[in-house]
Design an enzyme around this catalytic site. Structure first.
Site, PDB file in Angstrom:
ATOM      1  N   GLY A 188       0.591  -1.317  -0.198  1.00  0.00           N
ATOM      2  CA  GLY A 188      -0.082  -0.026  -0.070  1.00  0.00           C
ATOM      3  C   GLY A 188       0.754   1.228  -0.066  1.00  0.00           C
ATOM      4  CG  ASN A 189      -0.812   4.682   1.508  1.00  0.00           C
ATOM      5  OD1 ASN A 189      -0.615   5.162   2.709  1.00  0.00           O
ATOM      6  ND2 ASN A 189      -2.152   4.639   1.267  1.00  0.00           N
ATOM      7  CB  VAL A 192      -1.459   2.702   5.176  1.00  0.00           C
ATOM      8  CG1 VAL A 192      -1.953   1.561   6.107  1.00  0.00           C
ATOM      9  CG2 VAL A 192      -2.562   3.732   4.984  1.00  0.00           C
ATOM     10  N   GLY A 193       1.822   2.515   6.067  1.00  0.00           N
ATOM     11  CA  GLY A 193       2.686   1.741   6.050  1.00  0.00           C
ATOM     12  C   GLY A 193       3.390   2.030   7.453  1.00  0.00           C
ATOM     13  CD  GLU A 210       7.201  -5.349  -1.725  1.00  0.00           C
ATOM     14  OE1 GLU A 210       7.568  -4.468  -2.274  1.00  0.00           O
ATOM     15  OE2 GLU A 210       8.253  -5.976  -1.190  1.00  0.00           O
ATOM     16  CB  CYS A 244       3.281   0.170  -6.809  1.00  0.00           C
ATOM     17  SG  CYS A 244       3.701  -1.191  -6.848  1.00  0.00           S
TER      18      CYS A 244
END
Length: 478
Positions: A188-189, A192-193, A210, A244
């Protein structure tokens, strides 16, 4: 107990039975996944069509074909990957057994993304199964229909206790993150990571993140612009730019900007016709929130091509922006949509300097016929992956690790890298209760003579190492 707690508890209980450690059982589960994609291809494609307007052929090309390849590879190579790995010995362990033993970690949480919902959710699951773990699968709630398909289909093919699917939105994900896992794999982004990593830290749980970022694309004036722009257009507008590792923006010299626009425009028409809205191979923006976010990026930039949009259909046409400034809105975050900004730079030096001022990207693209240009871009920048004279296709190479660096992520996967990422590589040294002469050098009393025995880097005049000579003497002494 909450539904999420129950799923994790069942997965851990199933893992503790030991059945996932059996190579035969792992291979059976992987083969069952293979059957899913053979027998349920239409259900997989129908769900993605509803979520992202991908065609059935597009779904197979960009989602399931790669998964089938990963499954075949894991099934073929699993015994080799899981076998003990002998390592070099030193003087103290010359007669011992020394190896690395891959072991399952335990229960893994896999949090998938919505842009390629099957590919980026099931690929880490393949690694988790191959490594002998249990895994809780959390598909992205943004892809509503695909999440439901996963919830319905996966339990029909693989062990539903070892590999439960938990659906839901932010509250359900937060509840999952309150549980203890042995590894968390998130796609994800970066925003949020950071939250994932913070939650994992409470249990000292390792993570694979990732993420993404603004992947640059430098086009050198010394290259075949027609081919270069065709490949860039494919990489950018596939899945409506929601990839991505899509080229986020182009860096090129002002003298070739008009030609780049012309060539990319030709490729847009070749791929998606004069009316992309009616083209079955052109997707849609995932939802209204992302539609508005992307459209807001256009406010202070000049459109060279495209710009057509329809909010009611979540449609944004393939769009090229010219003479974009570094401070423009479109340059402040990852675009994740079909906008292609062109930033004029005065050659390679300025391009490298601009790239290095930003966060390290997930991918970096360079197009040039000059090997020196490619080498400089390789040597003087940092990114998760680098690809010269093409886009995206490094993702398809199972023998290359796929992952980010810095703000674009940590850890990697694909092929054996998935297996190793989700395994504990246990160091094993098996000694025998004899040959004490060799071991006497480490026991007190410590003397200069014993210290001399440890010097193995000096070579005698006739070529025999002193360490080897000392070892022979010790063996004779025993």
């Amino acid at each position: 107990m909450s539904r999420e707690q129950q799923a994790v508890a069942r997965a851990r209980k199933a893992f503790e039975t030991g059945r996932s450690k059996s190579l035969e059982y792992r291979i059976l589960q992987l083969k069952n996944l293979q059957r899913l994609f053979t027998e349920r291809q239409s259900a997989v494609s129908d769900a993605i069509k509803k979520d992202l307007n991908k065609s059935e052929v597009g779904t197979q090309l960009y989602e399931t074909l790669g998964l089938e390849g990963e499954l075949s590879l894991a099934i073929k190579k699993l015994k080799e990957w899981a076998a003990p790995r002998p390592v070099e010995k030193n003087l103290m362990t010359i007669s011992d057994t020394v190896y690395v033993k891959p072991e399952p970690l335990g229960v893994v949480l896999i949090i998938g993304a919505w842009n390629y919902p099957w590919a980026v959710t099931i690929q880490p699951l393949i690694g988790a199964i191959a490594a002998g773990n249990a895994a809780v699968v959390k598909p992205s709630e943004v892809c509503v229909h695909t999440a439901k398909a996963m919830e319905d289909l996966l339990p029909l093919y693989i062990d539903k206790e070892l590999y439960p699917v938990v659906t839901g939105g932010v509250p359900e994900t937060q509840e999952l993150l309150r549980q203890r896992f042995d590894h968390i794999f998130y796609t994800g982004n970066s925003m949020v990571g950071k939250l994932i990593m913070e939650a994992a830290a409470k249990h000292l749980t390792p993570v694979t993140l990732e993420l993404g970022g603004k992947s640059p694309c430098y086009i050198d004036k010394d290259c075949d612009l027609s081919i270069a722009c065709r490949r860039v257009a494919w990489g950018k507008y596939t899945n409506c730019g929601q990839t991505c590792i899509a080229p986020d923006y182009i860096l090129c010299e002002p003298s070739i900007q008009d030609r780049v626009i012309e060539e990319v425009t030709k490729s847009i028409k070749e791929f998606y016709t004069d009316n992309p809205k009616t083209c079955p191979d052109y997707g849609r923006i995932i939802n209204q929130r992302h539609f508005k976010r992307i459209m807001n990026m256009l406010e202070d930039s000049t459109i060279a091509e495209g710009g057509d949009n329809d909010e009611s259909d979540s449609f944004i046409a393939p769009t090229i922006l010219r003479d974009v400034k570094p401070e423009a809105k479109v340059m402040q975050e990852e675009i994740f949509g079909p906008l292609l900004p062109i930033l004029p730079v005065n050659g390679l030096d300025e391009a490298i300097k601009f790239i290095n001022k930003g966060e390290k990207p997930l991918a970096l693209y360079v197009f040039s016929s000059d090997k020196k240009v490619i080498k400089r871009m390789t040597d003087e920048t940092s990114s998760g992956g680098l690809l010269a004279n093409d886009c995206l296709v490094h993702y398809s190479v199972s023998s290359l690790p796929f992952g980010g660096v810095g703000n674009s992520g940590m850890g990697c996967y694909h092929g054996k890298f998935s297996f190793d990422q989700l395994s504990h590589l246990r160091s094993c040294l098996i000694k025998q209760l004899k040959m004490e002469g060799v071991n006497s050098m480490r026991y007190p009393p410590h003397t200069l003579k014993k210290l001399g025995w440890t010097h193995t880097d000096k070579t005698c005049s006739h070529g025999e190492s002193q360490g080897g000579r000392t070892l022979i003497a010790l063996l004779v002494y025993m």
